[in-house]
Every structure is written in C-alpha cells, then in structure tokens.
Design a protein around this motif. Structure first.
Motif, PDB file in Angstrom:
ATOM      1  N   VAL A 243       0.868  -1.185   0.000  1.00 15.90           N
ATOM      2  CA  VAL A 243       0.000   0.000   0.000  1.00 15.90           C
ATOM      3  C   VAL A 243       0.900   1.229   0.000  1.00 15.90           C
ATOM      4  CG1 VAL A 243      -1.950   1.171   1.060  1.00 15.90           C
ATOM      5  CG2 VAL A 243      -1.720  -1.298   1.301  1.00 15.90           C
ATOM      6  N   CYS A 244       0.975   1.851  -1.155  1.00 15.78           N
ATOM      7  CA  CYS A 244       1.886   2.970  -1.381  1.00 15.78           C
ATOM      8  C   CYS A 244       1.186   4.293  -1.143  1.00 15.78           C
ATOM      9  CB  CYS A 244       2.375   2.883  -2.823  1.00 15.78           C
ATOM     10  SG  CYS A 244       3.373   4.260  -3.323  1.00 15.78           S
ATOM     11  N   GLN A 246      -3.057   6.312  -0.955  1.00 12.59           N
ATOM     12  CA  GLN A 246      -4.515   6.222  -0.913  1.00 12.59           C
ATOM     13  C   GLN A 246      -5.049   7.579  -1.368  1.00 12.59           C
ATOM     14  OE1 GLN A 246      -6.633   3.316   0.971  1.00 12.59           O
ATOM     15  NE2 GLN A 246      -5.002   2.657  -0.411  1.00 12.59           N
ATOM     16  N   ILE A 270      -3.584 -13.161   3.196  1.00 14.34           N
ATOM     17  CA  ILE A 270      -3.133 -12.004   2.425  1.00 14.34           C
ATOM     18  C   ILE A 270      -2.178 -11.158   3.265  1.00 14.34           C
ATOM     19  CG2 ILE A 270      -3.952  -9.818   1.395  1.00 14.34           C
ATOM     20  CD1 ILE A 270      -6.558 -11.434   0.681  1.00 14.34           C
ATOM     21  N   LEU A 271      -1.160 -10.635   2.605  1.00 16.50           N
ATOM     22  CA  LEU A 271      -0.241  -9.666   3.216  1.00 16.50           C
ATOM     23  C   LEU A 271      -0.613  -8.268   2.746  1.00 16.50           C
ATOM     24  CD1 LEU A 271       2.622  -8.818   4.528  1.00 16.50           C
ATOM     25  CD2 LEU A 271       3.442  -8.958   2.179  1.00 16.50           C
ATOM     26  N   ILE A 272      -0.767  -7.350   3.673  1.00 17.69           N
ATOM     27  CA  ILE A 272      -0.949  -5.933   3.351  1.00 17.69           C
ATOM     28  C   ILE A 272       0.184  -5.185   4.041  1.00 17.69           C
ATOM     29  CG2 ILE A 272      -2.451  -3.907   3.614  1.00 17.69           C
ATOM     30  CD1 ILE A 272      -4.831  -5.824   3.852  1.00 17.69           C
ATOM     31  N   GLN A 273       0.934  -4.402   3.291  1.00 13.93           N
ATOM     32  CA  GLN A 273       2.043  -3.675   3.915  1.00 13.93           C
ATOM     33  C   GLN A 273       2.030  -2.221   3.448  1.00 13.93           C
ATOM     34  OE1 GLN A 273       5.298  -4.751   5.983  1.00 13.93           O
ATOM     35  NE2 GLN A 273       4.641  -2.639   6.299  1.00 13.93           N
ATOM     36  N   GLY A 274       1.661  -1.321   4.354  1.00 11.89           N
ATOM     37  CA  GLY A 274       1.861   0.093   4.086  1.00 11.89           C
ATOM     38  C   GLY A 274       3.342   0.385   4.180  1.00 11.89           C
ATOM     39  N   PHE A 275       3.850   1.262   3.332  1.00  8.33           N
ATOM     40  CA  PHE A 275       5.300   1.489   3.388  1.00  8.33           C
ATOM     41  C   PHE A 275       5.647   2.905   2.942  1.00  8.33           C
ATOM     42  CE2 PHE A 275       6.707   1.388  -1.085  1.00  8.33           C
ATOM     43  CZ  PHE A 275       5.519   0.994  -1.688  1.00  8.33           C
ATOM     44  N   LEU A 276       6.777   3.328   3.404  1.00  4.13           N
ATOM     45  CA  LEU A 276       7.348   4.618   3.037  1.00  4.13           C
ATOM     46  C   LEU A 276       8.763   4.353   2.588  1.00  4.13           C
ATOM     47  CD1 LEU A 276       6.071   6.496   6.152  1.00  4.13           C
ATOM     48  CD2 LEU A 276       5.448   7.055   3.807  1.00  4.13           C
TER      49      LEU A 276
ATOM     50  N   PHE B 237       3.256   3.741  14.395  1.00  2.28           N
ATOM     51  CA  PHE B 237       4.061   3.680  13.180  1.00  2.28           C
ATOM     52  C   PHE B 237       4.768   2.323  13.121  1.00  2.28           C
ATOM     53  CE2 PHE B 237       8.043   4.776  10.857  1.00  2.28           C
ATOM     54  CZ  PHE B 237       7.438   5.067   9.635  1.00  2.28           C
ATOM     55  N   VAL B 265      -3.187   2.319   7.254  1.00  4.95           N
ATOM     56  CA  VAL B 265      -2.087   1.411   6.902  1.00  4.95           C
ATOM     57  C   VAL B 265      -0.984   2.177   6.181  1.00  4.95           C
ATOM     58  CG1 VAL B 265      -1.482  -0.453   5.293  1.00  4.95           C
ATOM     59  CG2 VAL B 265      -3.409  -0.734   6.875  1.00  4.95           C
ATOM     60  N   VAL B 266      -1.369   3.040   5.264  1.00  6.86           N
ATOM     61  CA  VAL B 266      -0.343   3.754   4.499  1.00  6.86           C
ATOM     62  C   VAL B 266       0.268   4.876   5.333  1.00  6.86           C
ATOM     63  CG1 VAL B 266      -1.887   5.359   3.269  1.00  6.86           C
ATOM     64  CG2 VAL B 266       0.243   4.673   2.213  1.00  6.86           C
ATOM     65  N   SER B 269       2.528   3.000   7.927  1.00  8.24           N
ATOM     66  CA  SER B 269       3.379   1.865   7.492  1.00  8.24           C
ATOM     67  C   SER B 269       3.056   0.590   8.253  1.00  8.24           C
ATOM     68  CB  SER B 269       4.866   2.188   7.675  1.00  8.24           C
ATOM     69  OG  SER B 269       5.258   3.210   6.803  1.00  8.24           O
ATOM     70  N   ILE B 270       1.773   0.288   8.318  1.00  4.41           N
ATOM     71  CA  ILE B 270       1.331  -0.874   9.091  1.00  4.41           C
ATOM     72  C   ILE B 270       1.432  -2.142   8.245  1.00  4.41           C
ATOM     73  CG2 ILE B 270      -0.738  -1.908  10.149  1.00  4.41           C
ATOM     74  CD1 ILE B 270      -1.538   1.047  10.904  1.00  4.41           C
ATOM     75  N   LEU B 271       1.832  -3.228   8.897  1.00  7.85           N
ATOM     76  CA  LEU B 271       1.822  -4.558   8.281  1.00  7.85           C
ATOM     77  C   LEU B 271       0.606  -5.331   8.769  1.00  7.85           C
ATOM     78  CD1 LEU B 271       3.318  -7.120   6.925  1.00  7.85           C
ATOM     79  CD2 LEU B 271       4.033  -7.607   9.260  1.00  7.85           C
ATOM     80  N   ILE B 272      -0.149  -5.880   7.829  1.00  9.92           N
ATOM     81  CA  ILE B 272      -1.247  -6.789   8.170  1.00  9.92           C
ATOM     82  C   ILE B 272      -0.952  -8.108   7.469  1.00  9.92           C
ATOM     83  CG2 ILE B 272      -3.732  -7.232   7.936  1.00  9.92           C
ATOM     84  CD1 ILE B 272      -4.158  -4.206   7.720  1.00  9.92           C
TER      85      ILE B 272
END
Lengths: 333, 333
Positions: A243-244, A246, A270-276, B237, B265-266, B269-272
């Motif tokens: 998740v880059c 939104q 499922i893997l969901i990963q928000g990232f910076l 975070f 999440v974005v 930077s959360i991981l699910i």
C-alpha cells in the motif's frame, strides 16, 4: 537579494484550492560555510504533501504555516561554500524549498550525474517515485513470473514504473487509470497487458475478473477507495498488497465506511504492507542500480507531465488530485 | 463392529445450530496394512471448522455432507498394522474423524510423548493453537521488549498463549475478552498487564487508549469486527497485525461495512498479515521447542475447558461462538 518563494498560507480542510498557497518575496541570507546557493530548475509535486499540510503527528513533521513548502527539487549551484560543489553543478534534494533560489546546507543535497540521464528523472523514475515502485513491488510484493499484478494509479509516476518492472519480471500486468488517453498509452507505450478506465467502467469487479482470469497475486495500491474495494475479492491465496498511497482519501474530512477486508485477509493469508520509501533505505542502492540499468537498456520508459513556470507550482500540485498527470508531474522553473 | 460418528448433516447458513450435525453408527472396515485402529480420547473443536462447513473454495477442502467432521484428535492405538505403532500408544493427528473409533492410515497420525506433557496439550498449547500463537506473534509480529501488544480473543486457546509469549519477550500485554471471569484470570493467572471486557466496556477506544499510553505496536487479531475497529486508530508507526482469525464474522451471511483501514495502513506503514499455521511449517519445530521449554520452566501456563462425552462435540463446538471456553475447548470421549 530578493527571491520568490511559495509558502503554506493556510491549512486546508478537505479538498485544498489555491488559497492554501501564497507567493512572496524574501531576502536571501548571506551564504555561510557549509552552504550552497542554488537556483531551482525542476520541482516535484507529490500527493504525499497533502498529509504534511495537516497539523497532525506523522512520520514527517507538518509544513509550517507561512514557511515555504518543501519537496524534491533539481537545482543548479550558483555559489558554493562546500568542498565538492561548484557553480554550474546540478544537485537534487528531497526536502528543498519551493523557492526560485535558496541557501541550503550541504546535508540537504546530493550531486547528480546528468551525462546520460535527463536531470528531471531524478525527481521521477530515479527519484522517490521509481525507488518507491521498486521497493513496493520487488521487496514487498516479491513478484514471480506468471503471476498477475494489478496496479491502481497506473498512469502516475509510481504506477507507471510498477507496471513495467512487473512486466520485466514476467508477470501479467493490469493497470487502473482515469482517462482513455492514459489507458491507450499504458497498453501501447508501456506494455501493460490490460488497462481499465475506472471512470467509465460501470462494474470494476467484472472488468477486473475478466482481465485477471487467474485472480490477482499482487495488488500495488496507490489509490484506495472503491477501486481497491473492487480488487480485494479477486486476490488469490497468499496475495501481497503493497500500500503505497490512498490518494482517493487524502482530502476526506472523515473516512467513509467500506467493505471489511480482514475476513478476506485471514481466509486467503493475504499480506498488506503500508510502506514509506524513506524507511527502506537498505534497498535504495539496489533500486537505483536496477532502474538505471533498465532505463539504459530501454526496458523501462518514463513519462513526465511538465508544467512550465515556477508560479504554477500550486496549480500543478492541485492537478494531481484530478489526475492531470501522465507519469511524473513536474514544474520547470 | 459398529462405532458412533458425527457427520455434517447440512451446510449451515449464518449461525449454525445442532441440526448441522448428525450422530450415526457405522461399521468399521477391516484393518489393512499401513493402518491403525484408534479410539478417540480427546477431540479438538475449533472456530476454523465453520469455514469448512461452507461449500466454497478454500485452502482446505470443505467437509463432505454426510461424512464425519474432521479435526485434531488425541487417540489410543487399539490395533496396528504399522511398524512403530503398538496397542496402547497415544497418537495425534490434525485431520482425524469425529468417531469414537476409526481405522486411519499411518500418514494421518504421529506419536506423542506424554511423559511430562498431558495428552490433551497436543490439541492446544503444543497443537495448532500454541504453534499458531508462536508463528503469528514471534515470526510475523517480531515483538521487541518494551513494545505494547494487544490480543483479541485473549482468553481463547491461541490468545492465552500469545499474551504469555509476549510477556516472556518483555512486552506490555493487553487482552480483550468477553467475561469478568476471563478478565480476572488473564490478569491474575496469566500475567496480562491489563484485560478489557468488550461486552461491558461502552467505549473500547477510550479503554484501549488508557491501557496503551504508548500506542499499540502489535495487534494479534482473533476476532475482527468492532473490537478490531477500536484497535486500529491506536496502532503505532510500523505496527504489525497478525490476523489469525475473525470469529466475529464467521457466521455472517454478508459482511457488513466498517471503517476503511488502508488510509491508516499507508499513513503509519502498518503490516497486516493473514496467516495459516499449516503454511508456516518451517517454524513448527522452533515453535514446539520453545513452547515445550516454557511449559517445563513454568513460564507458560495453559487452560482447557473440557466437555465430557463424545456426544457433546456439537454442543462444545457451538459454544465457541458464544465464548464458552477459557483456553482450549476440548471434548473428552
């Protein structure tokens, strides 16, 4: 000496307009040891800046009211009090002011090589957009040949690179974008297998299901909202969702409810990963190496939407939220 | 020879009741080479079985109508046509039938050591519940000393182990459960720093904020729904969210909308990560080693809710959905 700069005049609530910016003239301070005097050539406008306009705790401090907006800039050195930087050198920095000229410290800048790379690419495909695409897709998404990758905001600076890297890695790639011209270019110029116009497609779920007969293994999300809602039911077992961004929600004053996704996350692992990208520094060199190589080999193309004129920075930035850009939106001073 | 078994009589829609099960008598087939004849001693009832009652594609095939329910069982060998198994040996298997006796193949079972471990623990703390807790918390959650861990379904078989491992690893641990007695035991018997009764707490967000003054670094989710809604705004975070279960939604016929989580999440930077312990086999030995060691050192305690009588398997299983169990729900034949 007096120079023009653009400051945050007011913190927006909801969708911003030009009134959040103010152009003003300021005197440059004298150049001191450890500093360079730069003239801005190319300015990056980015959706993430919306978050910095709020006075809310975040990974990066909010913009200060009445202080210049900061972002990625490519500039020319006019004067230097730093060893290694000389007048005429081109530099870039991720947190430089929206000012026609500025005095900045050496820590805020780095030199760029413009022998075979256009300078503005350091704001796009070799800047945070390209590195973000690489880190999100390759490091978090771990694409395998034969997998199906869907990217939202596909015609944006990040999405365009994501789709092309996925193709390089042997994936089937479907892009989601918001105009017929973008759809056309994604398919004819950038090698996407399919592209779907979310603005004109009445049933995104059906269109995605048709475009992804084997389901979706990686969903690289720049957009969120109802576009993402249509993707989730099609995610495969052990799908990955970097998740880059939104962008569809950045101007929301309250986030409206949507379908719950965790039941699907658990059922399908499922893997969901928000990232910076700034917190994935260990991969930046690898990303830059691959991106530069692919550019040189013509495996990777890039697109820029260049708005001419420093004064048009606010207009260009606001245009991001209505999808005015194909590829990277840049202002040429 | 005729034995009692419990079969799936009908596929439930929504919340199941006893009518989805039927008890019947069947003749055991003759014992053949490669098979053992077992007598069930302890039967595991698990929330995930609800998914197998639907005729829907999943990571594991649905239960067959009119065939026995399958699950984890500890049994005694009565007769054996397999080298290494002898009458009187205790075995376990994850996919054994709900039958008082059965003929099963050697591949479906493994021997257990009951010298210092109660046999039923192989259905709980040393079975999939404990290994699930370990893999989700330690491998996906990567807890660091000083972090804050929240676990929903804290008094369940998995949650109880998650909380104790998190304490062993030096974290602050907050459990969410559904009765005053569970809350009391979590705090006094199992070392949780705080425990919150979601059934009697009017404002879960406020209660969690008070219990987690430094925010939440890991949220181990067994439950989903409004409990999880209250947790998300407090995630720090780079927080990690291993999603082990969503028991609050298993009997939904349609998933109701909820707050959108991807904007958070974005931003943070959360991981699910949804996960299934069966797909984390590379960590099972490590998990079993640590869990056994912690049990022997008395750092880890376990709780079981034992229902007596094979015929009460349906009742025990249905009781999971109203939280009748403290720790692992087990039926003793």
């Amino acid at each position: 000496m007096s120079v023009k700069q653009i400051v945050l005049a007011a913190r927006p609530s909801g969708m911003p307009d030009a009134s959040v910016f103010r152009t003003e003239n300021v005197e440059l301070p004298p150049l001191q040891a450890g500093q360079v005097h730069i003239r801005g050539l190319y300015f990056s406008v980015d959706p993430y800046m919306r978050g910095r306009m709020n006075d809310a705790p975040s990974y990066i401090p909010p913009f200060q009211l009445n202080a210049p907006i900061e972002g990625a800039v490519v500039a020319e050195v006019l004067e230097s009090q730093v060893m290694g930087y000389n007048p005429g050198d081109l530099i870039t920095g991720g947190l430089l002011p929206w000012a026609m000229e500025a005095i900045v410290s050496a820590e805020a800048i780095k030199p760029i090589d413009t022998q075979s790379i256009p300078p503005s690419y350091y704001l796009g495909v070799l800047g945070s957009a390209g590195v973000t695409a690489y880190c999100g897709l390759v490091i978090i998404g771990r694409p395998k040949a034969g997998e199906t990758v869907v990217v939202s905001g596909a015609a944006g600076a990040v999405g365009l690179v994501v789709g092309q890297i996925a193709k390089i890695m042997g994936c089937r790639v479907i892009g989601i974008a918001g105009s017929e011209e973008k759809i056309r270019q994604l398919k004819t110029e950038f090698g996407f297998d399919e592209a779907i116009n979310y603005k004109t497609t009445p049933d995104m779920g059906a269109a995605l299901a048709k475009a992804c007969p084997k389901g979706i293994d990686i969903y690289f999300d720049n957009v969120g909202g109802t576009t993402t809602d249509a993707v989730f039911p099609l995610l495969n077992f052990q799908a990955r969702v970097p998740v880059c961004g939104q962008i569809s929600s950045y101007n929301d004053t309250a986030t409206p409810p949507g379908p719950r996704i965790l039941p699907q996350v658990v059922k399908r692992s499922i893997l969901i990963q928000g990232f910076l990208v700034r917190y994935m520094k260990e991969y930046h060199a690898e990303a830059a190496l691959h991106l530069t190589q692919w550019l040189k080999e013509n495996k990777l193309k890039f697109a820029e939407t260049v708005v001419e004129g420093f004064d048009r920075l606010p207009e260009a930035w606001l245009g991001l939220f209505s999808g005015q850009n194909m590829g990277k939106m840049i202002v040429k001073a």
